[in-house]
Design an enzyme around this catalytic site. Structure first.
Site, PDB file in Angstrom:
ATOM      1  N   CYS A  16      18.077 -76.301  -9.545  1.00 27.11           N
ATOM      2  CA  CYS A  16      19.207 -77.130 -10.015  1.00 27.11           C
ATOM      3  C   CYS A  16      20.545 -76.539  -9.572  1.00 27.11           C
ATOM      4  O   CYS A  16      21.139 -76.974  -8.587  1.00 27.11           O
ATOM      5  CB  CYS A  16      19.187 -77.280 -11.536  1.00 27.11           C
ATOM      6  N   ARG A  17      21.026 -75.531 -10.298  1.00 27.67           N
ATOM      7  CA  ARG A  17      22.408 -75.085 -10.100  1.00 27.67           C
ATOM      8  C   ARG A  17      22.650 -74.334  -8.796  1.00 27.67           C
ATOM      9  O   ARG A  17      23.601 -74.646  -8.062  1.00 27.67           O
ATOM     10  CB  ARG A  17      22.849 -74.213 -11.297  1.00 27.67           C
ATOM     11  N   SER A  18      21.816 -73.325  -8.493  1.00 26.29           N
ATOM     12  CA  SER A  18      22.150 -72.505  -7.306  1.00 26.29           C
ATOM     13  C   SER A  18      21.968 -73.247  -5.981  1.00 26.29           C
ATOM     14  O   SER A  18      22.795 -73.059  -5.079  1.00 26.29           O
ATOM     15  CB  SER A  18      21.424 -71.160  -7.314  1.00 26.29           C
ATOM     16  N   ASP A  66      22.982 -74.886 -18.042  1.00 23.96           N
ATOM     17  CA  ASP A  66      21.807 -75.287 -17.263  1.00 23.96           C
ATOM     18  C   ASP A  66      21.465 -76.760 -17.509  1.00 23.96           C
ATOM     19  O   ASP A  66      21.053 -77.134 -18.607  1.00 23.96           O
ATOM     20  CB  ASP A  66      20.626 -74.402 -17.651  1.00 23.96           C
ATOM     21  N   CYS A  94      20.542 -68.739  -9.835  1.00 25.13           N
ATOM     22  CA  CYS A  94      20.341 -69.290 -11.182  1.00 25.13           C
ATOM     23  C   CYS A  94      18.930 -68.892 -11.638  1.00 25.13           C
ATOM     24  O   CYS A  94      18.344 -67.957 -11.091  1.00 25.13           O
ATOM     25  CB  CYS A  94      20.566 -70.796 -11.209  1.00 25.13           C
ATOM     26  N   ASN A 124      16.262 -71.830  -9.317  1.00 16.71           N
ATOM     27  CA  ASN A 124      16.638 -72.151  -7.924  1.00 16.71           C
ATOM     28  C   ASN A 124      16.240 -73.580  -7.530  1.00 16.71           C
ATOM     29  O   ASN A 124      15.919 -73.840  -6.371  1.00 16.71           O
ATOM     30  CB  ASN A 124      16.036 -71.119  -6.942  1.00 16.71           C
TER      31      ASN A 124
HETATM   32  P1  4NP Z   1      18.165 -73.871 -12.655  1.00 19.47           P
HETATM   33  O1  4NP Z   1      17.447 -74.794 -13.771  1.00 19.47           O
HETATM   34  O2  4NP Z   1      18.072 -72.437 -13.141  1.00 19.47           O
HETATM   35  O3  4NP Z   1      19.572 -74.365 -12.621  1.00 19.47           O
HETATM   36  O4  4NP Z   1      17.415 -74.098 -11.352  1.00 19.47           O
HETATM   37  C1  4NP Z   1      16.118 -74.578 -14.207  1.00 19.47           C
HETATM   38  C2  4NP Z   1      15.054 -75.063 -13.465  1.00 19.47           C
HETATM   39  C3  4NP Z   1      13.747 -74.890 -13.919  1.00 19.47           C
HETATM   40  C4  4NP Z   1      13.513 -74.249 -15.112  1.00 19.47           C
HETATM   41  C5  4NP Z   1      14.579 -73.760 -15.855  1.00 19.47           C
HETATM   42  C6  4NP Z   1      15.883 -73.920 -15.398  1.00 19.47           C
HETATM   43  N1  4NP Z   1      12.185 -74.109 -15.596  1.00 19.47           N
HETATM   44  O5  4NP Z   1      12.027 -73.589 -16.714  1.00 19.47           O
HETATM   45  O6  4NP Z   1      11.239 -74.474 -14.876  1.00 19.47           O
END
Ligand code: 4NP
Length: 161
Positions: A13-15, A122, A8, A11
């Site tokens: 939340c989703r992955s 997301d 994702c 790294n």
């Molecule tokens: P992920 O979510 O891609 O599912 O891990 C996010 C986590 C952090 C951020 C964006 C998306 N960020 O901008 O810090």
């Protein structure tokens, strides 16, 4: 051995949720020995962080726990994996930028294995961690069914060794 990496943006939340859900699913089916499962972000914005607390709470509600350290994906990680399962179209484009357009044949959107192919939105932005979990769970289940149906040789090979 089938090498699977979930990807994702951050790294956190989703992955990592997908990594733990898929590990749990393969363990429940007695297939864990056939897999090496990991997760990465396309960005280094959260390098070293644990799973984002609301995502971790959602996992715990579903009976899954685990620790994690966020990592940005490298070209070598793409080379080392058989399946790179991304969460959305942005992740796919970012990865193809990293590889210079190569290795597209092993990069899939996770929910492309389901009956309604879509992005995993997301939850960092939507704040809907339960929806992200449900999409990830459905995607992982569909991916495992795909492997069992289309790649059963990989499993029987493992059983002989
Ligand atoms: P992920 O979510 O891609 O599912 O891990 C996010 C986590 C952090 C951020 C964006 C998306 N960020 O901008 O810090």
């Amino acid at each position: 051995m089938i090498n699977v990496a979930f990807v994702c943006l951050g790294n956190i939340c989703r992955s990592p949720v997908a990594e733990l859900v898929f590990k749990n699913m393969t363990e429940e089916r007695g297939l864990a020995h056939s897999f090496r499962i990991s997760s990465f972000g396309t960005s280094d914005c959260e390098e070293g962080s644990d799973i984002y607390p609301p995502a971790k709470r959602t996992l715990i509600i579903h009976g899954i726990a685990g620790n994690h350290k966020a990592r940005q994906i490298s070209l070598q990680d793409v080379i080392n994996n058989d399946y790179i399962l991304v969460m959305d179209s942005d992740n796919l484009l970012d990865l193809l930028r990293l590889t210079g357009g190569e290795f597209g044949e092993k990069i899939y959107k996770l929910c492309s294995f389901t009956e309604s192919p879509r992005d995993v939105a997301d939850p960092w932005y939507t704040r809907d961690f339960e929806k992200a979990y449900a999409d990830i769970e459905e995607g992982c289940r569909a991916f495992l069914e795909y492997l069992l149906k289309e790649k059963s040789a990989a499993f029987s090979y493992d059983k002989r060794h």
